[in-house]
Design a protein around this motif. Structure first.
Motif, PDB file in Angstrom:
ATOM      1  N   ASN A 198       0.856  -1.191   0.000  1.00  0.00           N
ATOM      2  CA  ASN A 198       0.000   0.000   0.000  1.00  0.00           C
ATOM      3  C   ASN A 198       0.890   1.239   0.000  1.00  0.00           C
ATOM      4  O   ASN A 198       2.048   1.162   0.410  1.00  0.00           O
ATOM      5  N   LYS A 310       4.806 -19.039  10.309  1.00  0.00           N
ATOM      6  CA  LYS A 310       5.615 -18.342  11.314  1.00  0.00           C
ATOM      7  C   LYS A 310       6.678 -19.268  11.898  1.00  0.00           C
ATOM      8  O   LYS A 310       7.793 -18.852  12.214  1.00  0.00           O
ATOM      9  N   LEU A 339      -1.141  -8.123  19.351  1.00  0.00           N
ATOM     10  CA  LEU A 339      -0.847  -6.692  19.337  1.00  0.00           C
ATOM     11  C   LEU A 339      -1.946  -5.943  18.591  1.00  0.00           C
ATOM     12  O   LEU A 339      -2.519  -6.473  17.621  1.00  0.00           O
TER      13      LEU A 339
HETATM   14  N1  NAD Z   1      -0.642  -7.992  15.315  1.00  0.00           N
HETATM   15  C1  NAD Z   1      -0.289  -9.096  15.934  1.00  0.00           C
HETATM   16  O1  NAD Z   1      -0.930  -9.502  16.909  1.00  0.00           O
HETATM   17  C2  NAD Z   1       0.916  -9.866  15.469  1.00  0.00           C
HETATM   18  C3  NAD Z   1       1.460 -10.808  16.322  1.00  0.00           C
HETATM   19  C4  NAD Z   1       2.573 -11.519  15.927  1.00  0.00           C
HETATM   20  C5  NAD Z   1       3.130 -11.285  14.690  1.00  0.00           C
HETATM   21  N2  NAD Z   1       2.593 -10.358  13.865  1.00  0.00           N
HETATM   22  C6  NAD Z   1       3.220 -10.160  12.559  1.00  0.00           C
HETATM   23  O2  NAD Z   1       3.642  -8.827  12.455  1.00  0.00           O
HETATM   24  C7  NAD Z   1       3.768  -8.490  11.092  1.00  0.00           C
HETATM   25  C8  NAD Z   1       3.124  -7.143  10.857  1.00  0.00           C
HETATM   26  O3  NAD Z   1       1.749  -7.262  11.018  1.00  0.00           O
HETATM   27  P1  NAD Z   1       0.828  -6.198  11.779  1.00  0.00           P
HETATM   28  O4  NAD Z   1       0.246  -6.883  12.924  1.00  0.00           O
HETATM   29  O5  NAD Z   1       1.559  -4.937  11.999  1.00  0.00           O
HETATM   30  O6  NAD Z   1      -0.343  -6.047  10.696  1.00  0.00           O
HETATM   31  P2  NAD Z   1      -0.808  -4.833   9.774  1.00  0.00           P
HETATM   32  O7  NAD Z   1      -1.848  -5.415   8.878  1.00  0.00           O
HETATM   33  O8  NAD Z   1      -1.159  -3.664  10.605  1.00  0.00           O
HETATM   34  O9  NAD Z   1       0.489  -4.488   8.927  1.00  0.00           O
HETATM   35  C9  NAD Z   1       0.969  -5.326   7.925  1.00  0.00           C
HETATM   36  C10 NAD Z   1       1.482  -4.492   6.768  1.00  0.00           C
HETATM   37  O10 NAD Z   1       2.067  -5.367   5.818  1.00  0.00           O
HETATM   38  C11 NAD Z   1       1.647  -4.951   4.523  1.00  0.00           C
HETATM   39  N3  NAD Z   1       1.683  -6.081   3.607  1.00  0.00           N
HETATM   40  C12 NAD Z   1       0.923  -7.202   3.647  1.00  0.00           C
HETATM   41  N4  NAD Z   1       1.216  -7.995   2.624  1.00  0.00           N
HETATM   42  C13 NAD Z   1       2.195  -7.386   1.909  1.00  0.00           C
HETATM   43  C14 NAD Z   1       2.906  -7.701   0.740  1.00  0.00           C
HETATM   44  N5  NAD Z   1       2.637  -8.828   0.063  1.00  0.00           N
HETATM   45  N6  NAD Z   1       3.857  -6.853   0.319  1.00  0.00           N
HETATM   46  C15 NAD Z   1       4.097  -5.696   0.976  1.00  0.00           C
HETATM   47  N7  NAD Z   1       3.447  -5.338   2.076  1.00  0.00           N
HETATM   48  C16 NAD Z   1       2.494  -6.164   2.541  1.00  0.00           C
HETATM   49  C17 NAD Z   1       0.244  -4.433   4.719  1.00  0.00           C
HETATM   50  O11 NAD Z   1      -0.134  -3.562   3.653  1.00  0.00           O
HETATM   51  C18 NAD Z   1       0.368  -3.713   6.062  1.00  0.00           C
HETATM   52  O12 NAD Z   1       0.737  -2.365   5.887  1.00  0.00           O
HETATM   53  C19 NAD Z   1       3.139  -9.624  10.305  1.00  0.00           C
HETATM   54  O13 NAD Z   1       4.144 -10.463   9.788  1.00  0.00           O
HETATM   55  C20 NAD Z   1       2.337 -10.356  11.364  1.00  0.00           C
HETATM   56  O14 NAD Z   1       2.145 -11.712  11.032  1.00  0.00           O
HETATM   57  C21 NAD Z   1       1.487  -9.638  14.222  1.00  0.00           C
END
Ligand code: NAD
Length: 422
Positions: A198, A310, A339
């Motif tokens: 995005n 993961k 989170l």
């Molecule tokens: N939120 C949680 O509870 C949590 C917990 C553990 C791990 N994570 C991991 O943290 C990471 C970030 O996630 P988040 O929670 O901040 O979610 P989020 O949806 O707020 O942010 C994810 C970002 O990644 C971007 N994105 C997704 N697919 C993409 C692609 N193919 N190419 C480029 N950009 C892409 C999205 O546009 C978004 O801006 C992820 O890998 C998620 O699995 C999140």
């Protein structure tokens, strides 16, 4: 003069470390014995064996003795210079610690200080890296600083923080964890390369934003070429972009699997492969942070594909950490618990009657978690600074990690408990 300043101002631990490394300087001050050691071939053989380098020529060794003795006893003046100067500090140097090398900053305005992966015999080990650093130093643009015009380029000059002017690339930087991590590094002075599928912006000064999908290998290669040519090889790459698919395994389609593996696993693989190669060629070390999750070691019935990707990211990080260690490239797997981010709002919910409603309710639930994302950024930065293999974030992640090691059966039992609304 420079060593004297270090001995006056360095911390006790740094001084003791350097003193232990400098034993040979005392030996060089002995009359005739060092010369004898060189002429008899003992010194050359010892260096070749200990340092794993070709045996130095006797003449070079004897000249070196003269140089050391003159340096120790014959220094004149206050040691300061306005000549643009660069210090290359090999990170595995057994004789000159980085703290001693950095202390030259007191004598040179705008000293250019670079840590380089390698040992004391760096010019023989990596002549390509030394030559490139020299070329860059000579042709540095904007011109190297003088006392009258101090530099604004933080890579040139005494570092104000460890991160000033470093290049940090973050994928998935438009939202959630990625955005917070980019902001955290930017606040510490790093230049951010913000990447997302995005539109996004790079926080701080001197950064750039790119709209790239991490699953698109050609676009990732082009991104790396452009970033490395125009901004520099990233010092840190945070492979954070990720998505979620939620629902029972038997409700996942092949496409669901393909999509999540493409982003969560292959996106990380591309980021590691493309940037680690450039970090290694540059020869100045670096760090990869791969965003896994507590899901990497917590089996569930509602996130089977997500947990699997993961877990793969965690193991990939462990393997890569071992492979890249000789090049001073660290690898950290980040494992957060729940989170408050946008992940649920973009997650796919399978095997439920009303996926849109399930998406909304899960999003509301996740966003109720009172956990400031700047704490995640601080944890990532500390993990990089301390080169931690695994960084846990949130209490449930720490607890699940401990239980997965000590009593995995407990997690298996918990996994069978039905979880409503996820
Ligand atoms: N939120 C949680 O509870 C949590 C917990 C553990 C791990 N994570 C991991 O943290 C990471 C970030 O996630 P988040 O929670 O901040 O979610 P989020 O949806 O707020 O942010 C994810 C970002 O990644 C971007 N994105 C997704 N697919 C993409 C692609 N193919 N190419 C480029 N950009 C892409 C999205 O546009 C978004 O801006 C992820 O890998 C998620 O699995 C999140």
């Amino acid at each position: 003069t420079h060593v004297g300043a270090f001995l006056r101002t360095g911390s006790l631990a740094a001084r003791l470390r350097q003193a232990a490394a400098s034993w040979y300087i005392g030996f060089f001050q002995l009359p005739r014995v060092p010369e004898l050691a060189w002429r008899a071939g003992v010194a050359g053989r010892a260096i070749a064996r200990r340092e794993r380098v070709p045996r130095p020529a006797t003449r070079d060794g004897l000249n070196g003795l003269d140089l050391y003795r003159a340096n120790i006893s014959g220094v004149r003046g206050d040691g300061r210079t306005d000549v643009p100067t660069q210090v290359l500090a090999p990170t595995r140097d057994r004789y000159v610690t980085p703290a001693l090398a950095a202390s030259a900053a007191e004598f040179v305005p705008g000293l250019r200080f670079r840590e380089v992966a390698g040992g004391h015999w760096l010019p023989r080990e990596r002549p390509d890296v030394v030559a490139r650093c020299v070329r860059e130093h000579i042709s540095a643009s904007p011109p190297l600083p003088t006392r009258e015009s101090p530099t604004s380029d933080a890579r040139v000059g005494h570092p104000r923080t460890r991160w000033t002017g470093k290049v940090v690339l973050v994928t998935g930087a438009a939202s959630g964890i990625g955005r917070a991590v980019a902001e955290g590094f930017a606040q510490r002075g790093a230049r951010i390369v913000a990447v997302d599928r995005n539109p996004t912006e790079a926080p701080g000064e001197g950064g750039r934003a790119f709209q790239v999908d991490v699953t698109d290998v050609a676009a990732m290669e082009a991104l790396a070429d452009e970033v490395c040519a125009e901004i520099g090889v990233p010092d840190v790459v945070v492979n954070n972009a990720g998505i979620a698919v939620s629902g029972p395994f038997l409700a996942h389609s092949v496409q669901d699997w393909q999509d999540i593996v493409d982003v969560n696993l292959m996106g990380v693989v591309h980021g590691c492969r493309i940037f680690a190669a450039r970090m290694r060629d540059r020869g100045e070390g670096g760090h990869l942070v791969n965003v896994a999750s507590a899901a990497a070691f917590t089996p569930t019935t509602f996130l089977p594909a997500y947990c699997t990707t993961k877990s793969a990211v965690l193991m990939l990080s462990e393997c890569l950490r071992a492979e890249l260690a000789p090049d001073d490239i660290g690898v950290t797997a980040l494992c957060p618990g729940f989170l408050p981010t946008g992940i649920a709002a973009s997650a796919r919910f399978v095997g439920v009657d009303d996926p849109a409603e399930r998406q909304r309710s899960t999003d509301r639930l996740l966003k109720r978690r009172p956990y400031p994302l700047r704490k995640v950024a601080a944890a990532v930065i500390t993990a990089v600074e301390r080169n931690r293999p695994v960084q846990l974030v949130t209490v449930e992640s720490r607890a699940a990690y401990a239980v997965s090691k000590l009593a995995p059966g407990v997690l298996r039992r918990i996994a069978r408990t039905p979880v409503p609304n996820l």
